[in-house]
Design a protein around this motif. Structure first.
Motif, PDB file in Angstrom:
ATOM      1  N   UNK B 237       4.570  -5.786  -9.666  1.00 23.21           N
ATOM      2  CA  UNK B 237       5.719  -3.860  -8.808  1.00 23.21           C
ATOM      3  C   UNK B 237       5.101  -3.353  -6.853  1.00 23.21           C
ATOM      4  N   UNK B 238       4.080  -5.373  -6.291  1.00 24.51           N
ATOM      5  CA  UNK B 238       4.076  -4.846  -5.182  1.00 24.51           C
ATOM      6  C   UNK B 238       4.848  -6.781  -4.526  1.00 24.51           C
ATOM      7  N   UNK B 239       5.879  -6.241  -2.416  1.00 22.88           N
ATOM      8  CA  UNK B 239       5.894  -6.930  -2.440  1.00 22.88           C
ATOM      9  C   UNK B 239       4.845  -7.693  -1.855  1.00 22.88           C
ATOM     10  N   UNK B 240       4.216  -9.319  -1.608  1.00 21.66           N
ATOM     11  CA  UNK B 240       3.704 -10.220  -1.117  1.00 21.66           C
ATOM     12  C   UNK B 240       3.595  -9.594   0.185  1.00 21.66           C
ATOM     13  N   UNK B 241       4.147  -9.414   0.654  1.00 18.25           N
ATOM     14  CA  UNK B 241       3.898  -8.785   2.205  1.00 18.25           C
ATOM     15  C   UNK B 241       5.347  -7.700   2.343  1.00 18.25           C
ATOM     16  N   UNK B 242       4.371  -6.742   3.472  1.00 17.29           N
ATOM     17  CA  UNK B 242       6.022  -5.400   4.152  1.00 17.29           C
ATOM     18  C   UNK B 242       6.618  -6.164   4.337  1.00 17.29           C
ATOM     19  N   UNK B 243       8.216  -5.650   3.718  1.00 15.33           N
ATOM     20  CA  UNK B 243       9.435  -5.765   4.713  1.00 15.33           C
ATOM     21  C   UNK B 243       9.794  -5.978   6.410  1.00 15.33           C
ATOM     22  N   UNK B 244       9.418  -7.142   7.058  1.00 10.86           N
ATOM     23  CA  UNK B 244      10.038  -6.950   8.489  1.00 10.86           C
ATOM     24  C   UNK B 244      11.469  -6.676   8.462  1.00 10.86           C
ATOM     25  N   UNK B 245      12.506  -5.684   9.005  1.00 15.80           N
ATOM     26  CA  UNK B 245      13.670  -5.624   9.085  1.00 15.80           C
ATOM     27  C   UNK B 245      13.790  -4.789  10.228  1.00 15.80           C
ATOM     28  N   UNK B 246      14.509  -5.467  11.270  1.00 16.83           N
ATOM     29  CA  UNK B 246      13.969  -5.289  12.746  1.00 16.83           C
ATOM     30  C   UNK B 246      15.371  -5.408  13.506  1.00 16.83           C
ATOM     31  N   UNK B 247      16.378  -4.444  13.766  1.00 20.32           N
ATOM     32  CA  UNK B 247      17.109  -4.776  14.448  1.00 20.32           C
ATOM     33  C   UNK B 247      16.800  -4.370  15.776  1.00 20.32           C
ATOM     34  N   UNK B 248      17.621  -4.936  16.507  1.00 20.57           N
ATOM     35  CA  UNK B 248      17.727  -4.675  18.742  1.00 20.57           C
ATOM     36  C   UNK B 248      16.113  -4.818  18.323  1.00 20.57           C
TER      37      UNK B 248
END
Lengths: 488, 488
Positions: B237-248
């Motif tokens: 239920x928990x991703x192995x780490x917190x998603x990083x989605x960074x534009x710009x």
């Protein structure tokens, strides 16, 4: 049904809730403190709050997604770790204190500054290193600390570090209950947030009801719900509570969250999962056949619970006792079971003997707001005391309903073998002579658990059911699952 | 590209990983303990491990989804809270100890029994209440406790409660490093799990690359990824780490996870997110233009990083020093920047002066396995010591590569104003005379951060790149984002 696209388009809270909501929360808290403490409130007193810190998964360097502590969020609306907050009761002003991080942290994360926070949260902000001088200047006669125990978990809340208040007069007893009680009564802005959280949740339930079919996994129901809500209304990375998707026997385990079974044709499923709008959370349960068509026995059991739900809601209003509502639900459930021949005997005698607990071993509902199990259920000197006896002692509040309270209504009916067999444990005695075990077993083959859960607001003369958009009757559910319009 | 449907169909680990994987982990741990401790190993010694406990969100009664502690999971494969485990070095047997919960807990949750665990985990199981008598009977000369500090987080791991080992000889110093070192070398079964985790992650990246377009929110990329992986390969239920989605600009913040910006036409995005297969996790980063078409400057910067990635991977093999690989990546990046006129001067002098740190302020990669930042990066007496100096001290390991190690390769190139302006903080000195600030600014308008991250296995004579299925060249990415087949 509200059209999905229009709901998303009109959703006003993508970024955050309005700062005015939290300003209003603070104003009501201050007002209640002044009313309750009166003359005993220190003339120059301040309340000092500690926000939550990041929690690592065991000793690794990966944190769980950050979730702000409920009281801190309620008062300050700030979802950053390691903050402090002060409320000055004299000038009725609030100040946020944030950690000052060196430049080098910017490599890794967005580092909030005083300037950013002042603008973003519309609140006076300083760095925590300025807290001592702030207090020295203010020189409060007393610092009020929000110290208390959560009546659901029994866990104490995190207190400010001692170094921050050492040397000042201290009061750890006065404000926790006042704040908890303040949280129970919702403002218009809070009601709007809760209403949106529930409208979104309703849409999410409709999504998985329409896509549900035998052969899927329980976890896929969870994913359908979460991905719909998060894609359209992203508000947080962590669900307000762990999704419960239990088909077959799993439906009778109240907080079942294994969610690893394959849905089988002929089974029903119980789906208890919700979305939150920046902490303000819904909490909805739908129960339905995985193939979209109720059997006769499934319908009979389901309709008993629906009747309990509707009758309770029809008489809820300010002045009604929540314990009485719970007993009413039990009465309807036991009567329904007797009409079907699953139990025999006198209903009042069964209620007195707590037989209702065997079929509904949880309370009828709970306060809801910033947390799914909102604080304020039991507050010494403010609410009625917790009742004794199976079922009644499980109620998360014994309050008398009042205008502005939000609460879940969630009657349920479950067939669990060990309860039906009277194996309650040593400290519990319930007579099972009323049960027609064979007849129950017949029904249990087709349906193990039903819960119908709504979030409602108590209004001046009744309630508003936020989740009224859900298909709830057998006919509505079957139409919805066929992909048809189900609303009259 | 592997067809999505066929991947899901063939996926062998829906329920769990095979118990034999964990039996093998234990066998290798025992073997290493015997080899390392030799005669000093107590003849009748046992190791006592504590599993993790449920973590509540602050003081509420809502827990975070349960995540087992890495060492405990590695050895026992058991994802239940509040367990203990014993490994008996003499007879090389393991025993799991689970909490005994009263009947009444069954109302709320699935209650594991000894019988269930023996079958499910293929391991001797007892209740924790039997732990004292188990130990008394065994009467070990010494109990080994897994006590140590995570070199990434600096946090100590949770120790067994004292009451469980009081009265026995104790050794808290010997096994932590041996276990961490064992975890670094992967078995065939572990490699298979990691390969699957990465294949799934690759599929998830392709999903959001194909659906990405200006006007979306960063969080929607996160949801597209998570919902794809969870719907098809639910493992946790928990991703192995917190998603990083960074534009710009967000692409230049290494652990950016606000994910709240709108993707703008002309920007690039950096997406670092992964799926895990029952703890065994991948860790992949893709960087691409949100509109699907690189500008000339974006292509130039991107291709420098791609070159660094490819050249490092082409010479990785047993015997290669990870520090040397990091310096090679820096050399390629600085050379690429010099060729474009963004820096001027002698490359070796720049490397010596740690100028590379300004553009890649993180290590080239990290060990990976049961945890995304796998333990074993630095172990006294086993691995080379942490190097000093900006960038080098950020390396999560200074190991010499070896057959069976899994590690990420993630060169990056970022333009962060405060670093480019030399505002490193008081304890850091890097000469910025090499930077052509104006020219960098020109590029920075179009691209702020690129990271290209793969998970690779070091093999006997080179590496296997688990994430080779990703579109990586400019042409492949553009074809993929147009919805075309991108593979040659």
């Amino acid at each position: 049904m509200v059209e999905t696209s229009s709901v998303a388009k009109d959703f006003p809270y993508f970024e955050s809730l309005p700062n005015s909501l939290f300003q209003d929360n603070r104003a009501r808290f201050i007002k209640n403190v002044k009313a309750k403490l009166g003359e005993s409130l220190a003339p120059n007193g301040v309340a000092l709050f500690k926000g939550y810190t990041e929690i690592l998964k065991y000793n690794s360097d990966c944190p769980y997604p950050f979730v702000q502590e409920g009281n801190f969020y309620y008062l300050f609306g700030v979802n950053l770790p390691d903050c402090y907050g002060i409320i000055d009761f004299k000038n009725e002003e609030a100040t946020l204190f944030i950690p000052k991080l060196e430049n080098i942290y910017k490599i890794w994360m967005t580092v909030p500054t005083v300037e950013f926070c002042e603008k973003r949260f519309d609140i006076k902000t300083r760095y925590i290193e300025d807290l001592p001088s702030y207090l020295a200047e203010k020189s409060p006669e007393k610092i009020y600390i929000n110290s208390g125990i959560n009546t659901d978990s029994g866990v104490a809340n995190l207190l400010p570090e001692e170094k921050h208040y050492l040397g000042y007069g201290l009061d750890k007893d006065s404000i926790y209950n006042i704040l908890a009680d303040t949280r129970v009564y919702k403002s218009e802005a809070e009601i709007d947030a809760l209403r949106w959280a529930t409208v979104i949740t309703v849409e999410g339930h409709v999504q998985f009801m329409r896509k549900c079919k035998p052969g899927m996994r329980e976890s896929q129901i969870e994913t359908l719900f979460k991905s719909y809500c998060e894609y359209n209304y992203y508000c947080d990375r962590i669900s307000p509570y762990i999704a419960i998707c239990g088909c077959g026997n799993g439906a009778a385990t109240l907080h079942y969250n294994d969610n690893d079974k394959i849905l089988k044709d002929g089974e029903t499923i119980l789906c208890d999962l919700a979305h939150a709008v920046h902490h303000y959370t819904s909490d909805i349960t739908s129960s339905f056949p995985v193939n979209g068509k109720f059997t006769q026995k499934q319908r009979e059991i389901y309709e008993i619970v629906l009747k309990a739900s509707r009758e309770v809601q029809s008489i809820m209003k300010p002045g009604a006792s929540w314990v009485d509502m719970h007993l009413l639900a039990e009465r309807i459930i036991l009567t329904g079971l007797r009409d079907l021949g699953l139990v025999s005997g006198d209903i009042e005698e069964m209620i007195e003997g707590r037989v209702g607990y065997i079929f509904m071993p949880h309370g009828l509902g709970h306060l809801i707001g910033v947390e799914v199990h909102e604080v304020g259920g039991y507050l010494e000197g403010i609410t009625p005391e917790r009742r004794q006896g199976p079922g009644l002692k499980n109620l998360r509040t014994a309050r008398v309903l009042d205008n502005g309270i939000t609460i879940t209504v969630e009657p349920g009916l479950y067939f669990r073998d060990f309860l039906l067999d009277g194996e309650f444990g040593d400290d519990l005695k319930i007579d099972i002579k009323y049960l027609n075990r064979e007849k129950i077993r017949e029904y249990q083959q087709e349906i193990s658990g039903v819960r119908i859960e709504d979030v409602v607001l108590v209004t001046q003369d009744g309630i508003e059911n936020f989740s009224s958009g859900l298909p709830r009757t057998v006919e509505e559910i079957e139409a919805c699952m066929r992909g048809e319009e189900w609303r009259k």
